[in-house]
Write a protein that holds these residues in place. Structure first.
Motif, PDB file in Angstrom:
ATOM      1  N   LEU A 338       3.309   8.030   9.506  1.00 12.84           N
ATOM      2  CA  LEU A 338       2.252   7.455   8.669  1.00 12.84           C
ATOM      3  C   LEU A 338       1.082   8.424   8.534  1.00 12.84           C
ATOM      4  CD1 LEU A 338       0.936   5.112   7.121  1.00 12.84           C
ATOM      5  CD2 LEU A 338       0.195   4.177   9.336  1.00 12.84           C
ATOM      6  N   ALA A 339       0.702   9.041   9.644  1.00 10.15           N
ATOM      7  CA  ALA A 339      -0.423   9.982   9.596  1.00 10.15           C
ATOM      8  C   ALA A 339      -0.101  11.178   8.708  1.00 10.15           C
ATOM      9  CB  ALA A 339      -0.761  10.446  11.012  1.00 10.15           C
ATOM     10  N   ARG A 340       1.130  11.666   8.789  1.00 12.64           N
ATOM     11  CA  ARG A 340       1.515  12.822   7.971  1.00 12.64           C
ATOM     12  C   ARG A 340       1.541  12.451   6.495  1.00 12.64           C
ATOM     13  NH1 ARG A 340       6.207  15.236   6.208  1.00 12.64           N
ATOM     14  NH2 ARG A 340       7.507  13.635   7.182  1.00 12.64           N
ATOM     15  N   VAL A 341       2.052  11.275   6.177  1.00 17.22           N
ATOM     16  CA  VAL A 341       2.108  10.830   4.783  1.00 17.22           C
ATOM     17  C   VAL A 341       0.696  10.642   4.232  1.00 17.22           C
ATOM     18  CG1 VAL A 341       2.774   8.894   3.296  1.00 17.22           C
ATOM     19  CG2 VAL A 341       4.402   9.825   4.957  1.00 17.22           C
ATOM     20  N   ARG A 342      -0.184  10.110   5.050  1.00 19.20           N
ATOM     21  CA  ARG A 342      -1.580   9.962   4.611  1.00 19.20           C
ATOM     22  C   ARG A 342      -2.213  11.320   4.310  1.00 19.20           C
ATOM     23  NH1 ARG A 342      -3.687   5.747   9.252  1.00 19.20           N
ATOM     24  NH2 ARG A 342      -3.269   3.794   8.154  1.00 19.20           N
ATOM     25  N   LEU A 620      10.508   3.956   4.711  1.00 17.56           N
ATOM     26  CA  LEU A 620      10.631   3.956   6.167  1.00 17.56           C
ATOM     27  C   LEU A 620       9.358   3.447   6.833  1.00 17.56           C
ATOM     28  CD1 LEU A 620      12.651   7.241   6.606  1.00 17.56           C
ATOM     29  CD2 LEU A 620      13.386   4.949   7.287  1.00 17.56           C
ATOM     30  N   ILE A 621       8.215   3.728   6.236  1.00 17.96           N
ATOM     31  CA  ILE A 621       6.964   3.158   6.753  1.00 17.96           C
ATOM     32  C   ILE A 621       6.994   1.638   6.597  1.00 17.96           C
ATOM     33  CG2 ILE A 621       4.484   2.990   6.341  1.00 17.96           C
ATOM     34  CD1 ILE A 621       4.526   5.996   5.682  1.00 17.96           C
ATOM     35  N   GLU A 631       1.861  -1.855  13.260  1.00 21.21           N
ATOM     36  CA  GLU A 631       1.182  -3.113  12.968  1.00 21.21           C
ATOM     37  C   GLU A 631       0.863  -3.233  11.486  1.00 21.21           C
ATOM     38  OE1 GLU A 631      -2.216  -3.771  15.379  1.00 21.21           O
ATOM     39  OE2 GLU A 631      -1.097  -3.712  17.276  1.00 21.21           O
ATOM     40  N   SER A 632       0.438  -2.131  10.891  1.00 21.71           N
ATOM     41  CA  SER A 632       0.102  -2.119   9.469  1.00 21.71           C
ATOM     42  C   SER A 632       0.147  -0.685   8.980  1.00 21.71           C
ATOM     43  CB  SER A 632      -1.289  -2.711   9.230  1.00 21.71           C
ATOM     44  OG  SER A 632      -2.274  -1.925   9.900  1.00 21.71           O
ATOM     45  N   ALA A 633       0.054  -0.518   7.667  1.00 30.60           N
ATOM     46  CA  ALA A 633       0.100   0.827   7.085  1.00 30.60           C
ATOM     47  C   ALA A 633      -0.817   0.870   5.876  1.00 30.60           C
ATOM     48  CB  ALA A 633       1.530   1.187   6.699  1.00 30.60           C
TER      49      ALA A 633
END
Length: 647
Positions: A338-342, A620-621, A631-633
């Motif tokens: 998630l951090a990388r996609v952000r 996948l997220i 918990e959330s994205a």
């Protein structure tokens, strides 16, 4: 010079060079360990056989060698003379032979006919002569007598799980699920007329040449007899086995003697096509194959990955895990994903995909470009790799191209050949498609396209649409038993019948109908696709369970066939989601980029568009959130252009 496929040689050299130093160190360490224990007359070729059997773990290989030697001393196995009695007569009985064909996965086939063995006439010393360790993947005991089956089922409960998964009793009709009829001798219901005498002559020539070439300080390895036969085209994708993939131990040993000479040479194969493009039906010295044994017609089927051998010194099946793409290093947790996609956002992920797409193909396309095969390709620019292509049984002995279909094996999560990626069948290839389904034992077909999209035909109507309808293609009947409709997909329950044998098999057909060509599901919604993926997995599990002992391969079952129109875009996306989801459940990490790269190495150009690559990350997220890994994205700003931070 042996006739090898150009791609096979390329991958042999690449894998061999990649593992060169490890190979040398392990071989030297093993020979040093033997020397310290007092064994000084062991050739490099013999050392490599034991190292292969234990994945080049020197300690375990040394333990195996000690067990082997203890058995040889205990049983009096001190001399191996295959051209003198009693071993000469034992070989001539025909109770053991190697067939000049392969099974559907590319495994070699050896036959042991139990009803030709008479213990009162042949001592066990003769039977065990020349035994070497084997890395067995599968044992099928076919038409075993009742007195064997009952205690065998009890004994199965007390053996290791991996051994239990590989040893099965099956009936004679079920043998066709594992080995194509074209690769079986006639007495087993097949179409082959093996020539045992020709195989023995070939072995004699190989043995003579090995005696001339295998020397260690003037001492000939007296019990090395190698099936010095060129390997066939691999069926497991790019060759990633340690130390030069499917080379025989002796051949690897000769290369090891001189690390500057990478040529491979030897005797002509027992059967071979002199075309440089093909050698798919010759014998293979590494016995990566099946062994069939009979009692009434009791046929023992042994699949191995490595040098085949017999004898008590072999501990039986190896504990090597059936591995595949999607496992290993390179994973990231859902939070890291998630951090990388952000950070990358859509533009950065698209650039990452462009880097993958810019790489040249990982193999050749010789077979797909043959004049007689060109018309079998739906698109002239979407061809299938030679090294991982699915080989059909050859229907015309005078036309070797009848084994061609535009389809490739692709590994799944810790499963070799988990999938077959193929194009949407053309009317002229409907028969080939269903022949592939039958020969590969496929139970589940996934279709991610509609037959007609934007007014263009994307796939032929190769299965019957309405309940009760039946169609026939090239000797196979396909009947529609039931149709289930969903907003996003259609499930059709089919019955596939081989009209020559009247054998039938149920096939689950799932068609996802809301996935546009060159794109991603409407609105980028991943939940319907993930729900469909779960349906596919449940269908495969149920179908695998229904097979029971009739299936002796990987616990997840035979290959799932996946196709869209070209068999690369939506197909590659589906595979990426499946592999990553399975790895997330097993290890808690995913590796989208690594998975895509591995898929593309076996099915060229898989994942066709940047949006499909991006969709894999977002899906996948979403999957991680749905299943409690996150918990959330919050992806606010994901679609905005990355700011220029160079100022």
């Amino acid at each position: 010079m042996e006739f090898f496929d150009e791609d096979f040689l390329f991958n042999v050299e690449r894998a061999f060079v990649r593992n060169w130093h490890r190979f040398l160190r392990a071989t030297k360490a093993f020979l040093d360990a033997l020397s310290e224990s007092g064994a000084t007359c062991v050739s490099r070729a013999t050392a490599i056989k034991f190292l292969f059997a234990r994945k080049f773990d020197v300690t375990r290989a040394h333990t195996l060698w000690r067990q082997h030697e203890a058995t040889r001393r205990r049983e009096g196995l001190n001399k191996f003379e295959p051209f003198e009695d009693p071993l000469k007569s034992e070989l001539e009985t025909g109770k053991f032979t190697i067939l000049p064909t392969r099974d559907a996965t590319g495994a070699a086939i050896a036959v042991f006919t139990a009803n030709k063995h008479f213990p009162s006439l042949t001592t066990h010393q003769t039977t065990l002569q020349g035994g070497y360790p084997a890395k067995l993947k599968k044992v099928l005991i076919v038409t075993a007598p009742l007195w064997f089956k009952a205690p065998f089922r009890i004994l199965r409960l007390f053996v290791r799980e991996k051994l239990r998964e590989r040893v099965h009793t099956v009936s004679a009709p079920q043998l066709g699920v594992h080995v194509p009829r074209a690769s079986l001798p006639r007495q087993l219901g097949g179409q082959l007329e093996p020539d045992h005498a020709a195989w023995l002559d070939h072995c004699k020539n190989c043995y003579t040449n090995n005696l001339q070439n295998s020397k260690l300080d003037g001492i000939i390895d007296e019990y090395v007899i190698s099936n010095h036969i060129p390997a066939v085209k691999p069926q497991n994708g790019i060759i990633e086995h340690e130390v030069g993939c499917d080379m025989t131990s002796d051949r690897a040993a000769r290369l090891c003697e001189n690390n500057t000479d990478m040529h491979i040479s030897g005797d002509p194969p027992y059967t071979c096509d002199t075309s440089p493009l093909r050698n798919t039906h010759g014998y293979n010295g590494d016995m990566k194959g099946r062994h069939i044994n009979s009692g009434d017609e009791d046929d023992l089927d042994i699949s191995t990955r490595g040098t085949w051998s017999s004898g008590e010194a072999s501990p039986g099946l190896s504990d090597e895990e059936c591995g595949g793409g999607g496992g290993g290093a390179g994973g990231e947790t859902p939070a890291a994903l998630l951090a990388r996609v952000r950070a990358l956002r859509r533009r950065g992920l698209a650039a990452e995909y462009d880097d993958i797409r810019a790489r040249p193909p990982n193999g050749t396309f010789h077979h797909a470009k043959l004049p007689s095969n060109l018309a079998k390709n739906r698109y002239t620019d979407v061809l299938c790799y030679d090294h991982s292509r699915v080989l059909l049984s050859q229907t015309d002995p005078d036309d070797p191209t009848t084994d061609y279909i535009n389809a490739n094996y692709v590994d799944g999560y810790k499963q070799k050949n988990a999938f077959i990626c193929t194009q949407g069948p053309l009317p002229k290839t409907f028969g080939d498609f269903w022949r592939m389904v039958w020969e590969q034992g496929t139970l589940v077909i996934v279709m991610t396209t509609r037959a007609i999209e934007r007014g263009r035909v994307k796939c032929g109507q190769y299965w019957p649409l309405t309940v009760g309808q039946r169609v026939t293609h090239a000797g196979y009947s396909i009947a529609n038993e039931l149709v289930e409709q969903d907003d996003d997909y259609t499930i059709t329950h089919l019955v596939l019948t081989d009209l020559r044998t009247e054998q039938s098999r149920r096939v689950w057909h799932g068609q996802y109908t809301r996935w546009p060509d060159y794109g991603v599901p409407g609105g980028g919604r991943a939940q319907p696709v993930l729900r469909f993926l779960q349906r596919v997995r449940r269908a495969q599990q149920r179908a695998r369970a229904d097979l029971g002992d009739a299936w002796a391969g990987h616990s997840r079952g035979p290959p799932i066939i996946v196709h869209c129109s070209a068999g690369i875009g939506r197909t590659g996306t589906f595979l990426t989601l499946d592999i990553c989801a399975l790895r997330l459940a097993a290890e808690g990490v995913v590796d989208v980029r690594g998975t895509v790269e591995r898929i593309r190495a076996q099915r060229a150009h898989s994942i066709q568009m940047p949006d499909q690559y991006v969709f894999c990350h977002l899906a996948l997220i979403e999957h991680a959130v749905m299943n409690g890994y996150l918990e959330s994205a919050d992806l606010t700003g994901f679609d905005e252009d990355n700011e220029d931070e160079s100022e």
